[in-house]
Design a protein around this motif. Sequence first.
Motif, short mmCIF file in Angstrom:
data_model
loop_
_atom_site.label_atom_id
_atom_site.label_comp_id
_atom_site.label_asym_id
_atom_site.label_seq_id
_atom_site.Cartn_x
_atom_site.Cartn_y
_atom_site.Cartn_z
N THR A 85 -45.02 -54.01 14.77
CA THR A 85 -46.47 -54.03 14.99
C THR A 85 -47.15 -53.02 14.07
O THR A 85 -48.18 -53.32 13.44
CB THR A 85 -46.79 -53.67 16.46
OG1 THR A 85 -46.01 -54.53 17.29
CG2 THR A 85 -48.26 -53.85 16.77
N THR A 155 -41.58 -66.01 17.27
CA THR A 155 -40.54 -65.63 18.24
C THR A 155 -40.80 -66.21 19.63
O THR A 155 -39.87 -66.41 20.40
CB THR A 155 -40.46 -64.09 18.34
OG1 THR A 155 -40.62 -63.54 17.03
CG2 THR A 155 -39.13 -63.64 18.90
N GLN A 201 -35.16 -53.59 15.65
CA GLN A 201 -34.69 -54.01 16.98
C GLN A 201 -34.28 -55.48 17.05
O GLN A 201 -33.90 -55.97 18.11
CB GLN A 201 -35.79 -53.75 18.01
CG GLN A 201 -37.12 -54.40 17.65
CD GLN A 201 -37.76 -55.14 18.78
OE1 GLN A 201 -37.07 -55.61 19.67
NE2 GLN A 201 -39.07 -55.29 18.74
#
Length: 399
Positions: A85, A155, A201
């Motif tokens: 982000t 996603t 991640q």
Amino acid sequence: MSRDREGADLKQMKPTLIPNNPCFSSGPCAKRPGWTLDALKDAFLGRSHRAKTGKNKLAEVIQRSKKILGIPDAYQLGIVPASDTGAVEMALWSLLGERGVDVLAWESFSSGWAADCKSQLQLKDLRVLKADYGKLPDLHQIDWARDVVFAWNGTTSGVRIPNGYWIAADRPGLTICDATSAVFAMEMPWDKLDVVTWSWQKVLGGEGAHGMIALSPRAVRRLETFNPNRPLPKIFQMAKSGKLIEGIFQGETINTPSMLCVEDALDGLKWAESIGGLPALLARSKANFKCIEDWVARSSWAAFLAEDRSARSNTSICLKIKDPLFTALSADDQNLHVKSIVSSLEKEGAAYDIGAYRDAPVGLRIWGGATVETSDIQALLPWLDWAYSQARSAFAETV
Ligand SMILES: Cc1ncc(COP(=O)(O)O)c(C=O)c1O
């Protein structure tokens, strides 16, 4: 096993084999096979990240990432704050406004970037090209004279960009691509992408916290020549007095990084190299997807949310339930029953975090990135059938 009129399974034996690693979340994603806390034992802790060893470790993340991903030498790659982000936002806030902007929005995250361009950046000349969950917007509508913002992999819908052929090689505008659930799992056409962002991640199973941002020479030129007419917080600043802050792209982060996360990122990159680099990572993810694809082809109740086969994600694999007995339920009941499937699988230790994203249509989402073993996906599938048959027996009585 018995069957009803629609051909759906009524009773399913409870499987006995549990996935070795039941972590199928779409982020943070499963750690690499064999990972233990021991992987962090060489972390540079309690010292300044600007000391030589700390800086070298940050630079090593950049160099190894560049090498594995085949990022062109002329591109800059930096470690920035606030995960993917942060990386996307710093690109949007630093680069947009010089010309018109097209944003592609077809699921939650890409819609979020479109909303920020509209409401936060308040861009005057903005077009949002939308599509519903399960589809891609019409890529032919894009005007390459404008800047284009898009995710490579949606996603939350399991719909991905299939290839880069549609991107004009001689585009005057910049392409800004959120590729957080795509890099290390999908081929990226680097020469067609001016800004690419991701987080640790996802595909390599690292920790969140920091983002990566890759910049083409044209993106750097924009940073050095365009002065956006808006306040730019320090953690978004990549240029100063008309010059790129080169240190950011050599391991001198803007603010303090977690050296534990850095160590973990290095561990993921070294694992990727040890198994054969990008081709091996792509092959592992492809095998995971194929395993689910073959099962879906046989399934009486599960289907892909992504309509077009070539646009089906091999990382965030999103499934809907096609069983007419289920689709006849109210939206609330559908939600309730999917929640019961997800929680019973969690209770059995067979699968964690496989419910669809909160804004997405009701269904399941299974991560198929490189850190997931295909044998674990194989072991998961009978559990899905079992959990669905349990839920179905419950709602079949009420219909
Ligand atoms: C496409 C996409 N963009 C952005 C994000 C946000 O990433 P992060 O939480 O790493 O900032 C995600 C997280 O899943 C994502 O999938």
